[in-house]
Design an enzyme around this catalytic site. Structure first.
Site, PDB file in Angstrom:
ATOM      1  N   ASP A  49       0.869  -1.175   0.000  1.00  0.00           N
ATOM      2  CA  ASP A  49       0.000   0.000   0.000  1.00  0.00           C
ATOM      3  C   ASP A  49       0.911   1.232   0.000  1.00  0.00           C
ATOM      4  OD1 ASP A  49      -1.658   2.127   0.690  1.00  0.00           O
ATOM      5  OD2 ASP A  49      -2.888   0.919   2.053  1.00  0.00           O
ATOM      6  N   HIS A  50       0.936   1.927  -1.112  1.00  0.00           N
ATOM      7  CA  HIS A  50       1.892   3.031  -1.261  1.00  0.00           C
ATOM      8  C   HIS A  50       1.525   4.242  -0.390  1.00  0.00           C
ATOM      9  CE1 HIS A  50       5.343   4.875  -2.822  1.00  0.00           C
ATOM     10  NE2 HIS A  50       5.196   4.644  -4.116  1.00  0.00           N
ATOM     11  N   ARG A  51       0.357   4.193   0.297  1.00  0.00           N
ATOM     12  CA  ARG A  51       0.041   5.272   1.241  1.00  0.00           C
ATOM     13  C   ARG A  51       0.894   5.133   2.499  1.00  0.00           C
ATOM     14  NH1 ARG A  51      -6.228   4.300   2.004  1.00  0.00           N
ATOM     15  NH2 ARG A  51      -5.324   2.227   2.229  1.00  0.00           N
ATOM     16  N   ILE A  84       3.713   2.562   2.659  1.00  0.00           N
ATOM     17  CA  ILE A  84       5.052   2.028   2.369  1.00  0.00           C
ATOM     18  C   ILE A  84       5.657   2.776   1.188  1.00  0.00           C
ATOM     19  CG2 ILE A  84       6.290  -0.069   1.652  1.00  0.00           C
ATOM     20  CD1 ILE A  84       4.955  -0.438   4.332  1.00  0.00           C
TER      21      ILE A  84
END
Ligand code: CAO
Length: 287
Positions: free
Chosen positions: A259-261, A263
């Site tokens: 989850d790029h929010r 990581i």
């Protein structure tokens, strides 16, 4: 025409599906309700049109199982909410597999099967401890992380009723024998439909192993509110350059979705590099 409505998009409620004045008014009302931003930018989720497949050949309507319906809803929720990135690497598991084979006699005595999945779960638990940002979830207010100080690993299990994810609790505190026994018990309960809700709760990170089935890569969908998932494909012997020559090595393809929010790419790179190191030389698991 007066309202600029494309009549082919309006469902008619009149005789033989004829479009009536009220149908046009209702269409305009619902379009306005959907909001100008969505209409102008196309940001709303367009409906996939219903198709009558029977016009193309014989069909059958099959009821989805409860698990399949739940999985469909969860997958869509996760796919829409989580900005996914997937990162790939291969781990050299030549030594791991050689060691696993030496355990065969003892495993038989103990009545346990040790598969690569047990080592993957142990290595994931160790990597989560070394990279605690993967053991977080976003708080509901969107302004905080929840940092977990426990380490429970979910394991996707393919069953005739659908996909379920039982959880191996405190995997960081367990050894390969215990993890192997737990994999077997949970996978059997999953296939017999006997998992309790508590068996499937509390996961921090998910492992999805398709290694026994095949394929050389896939991009798993994060099991939100977790922030990472590892997809494992089938190991293959490949020629690897060792500095002087190509040597046959058993390589395990790994795909880490996150989850790029929560990581960043750097975090994911460090996590994957650490995981690959642990699997390539399992002595590091003992440190
Ligand atoms: N590469 C090559 N062989 C592998 C492997 C890999 N990555 N992973 C496992 N194998 C081998 C095992 O070693 C075993 O062979 P041996 O008996 O000779 O050692 C054989 O494949 C069968 O393994 P298994 O399936 O009985 O057990 P497992 O521990 O590998 O997996 C489980 C357990 C529960 C993860 C698995 O059965 C399963 O259900 N996988 C599907 C998960 C899934 O559906 N994911 C998708 C989710 S998203 O749609």
């Amino acid at each position: 025409r007066e309202l600029g409505v494309d009549l082919s998009k309006v469902s008619g409620t009149g005789p033989r599906g004829r479009v009536q004045k009220d149908d046009v008014n209702n269409y305009v009302k619902s379009a306005l309700k959907a909001g100008p931003a969505a209409a102008a930018s196309g940001a709303g989720i367009p409906q996939v049109p219903a198709v009558d497949f029977s016009q193309f050949g014989e069909i059958e309507t099959v009821a989805m199982s409860k698990i399949a319906k739940l999985t469909a809803a969860n997958m869509q929720r996760n796919w829409l909410n989580v900005p996914h990135v997937t990162q790939f690497d291969d781990a050299d598991i030549t030594e791991l597999e050689a060691f696993r084979k030496t355990l065969k006699d003892e495993a038989e005595k103990r009545g346990v099967r040790v598969t690569p999945v047990a080592f993957l779960i142990k290595a994931l638990a160790t990597s989560l401890q070394a990279n605690p940002e993967f053991n977080r979830s976003l708080a509901g207010d969107g302004e905080h992380y929840i940092q977990k100080h426990y380490c429970h690993i979910g394991m996707a299990v393919d069953t005739p009723r659908g996909l379920v994810v039982p959880v191996i609790k405190d995997a960081d505190q367990k050894g390969i024998w215990d993890i192997s026994a737990e994999i077997a018990t949970l996978a059997a309960s999953a296939r017999d439909g006997k998992l309790k809700p508590s068996d499937m709760q509390g996961g921090c990170f998910t492992l999805s192993s398709l290694g026994a089935i095949g394929g050389n890569g896939f991009t798993p969908i994060v099991n939100s509110p977790e922030v990472g998932i590892l997809g494992v494909s089938k190991s293959q012997i490949k020629p690897m350059w060792n500095g002087t020559e190509f040597a046959p090595r058993l390589m395990l393809p790994l795909a880490l979705s996150y989850d790029h929010r929560v990581i960043n790419g750097g975090d994911a790179g460090r996590f994957m590099t650490h995981l690959v190191k642990l699997l390539s030389d399992i002595r590091y698991l003992a440190l």
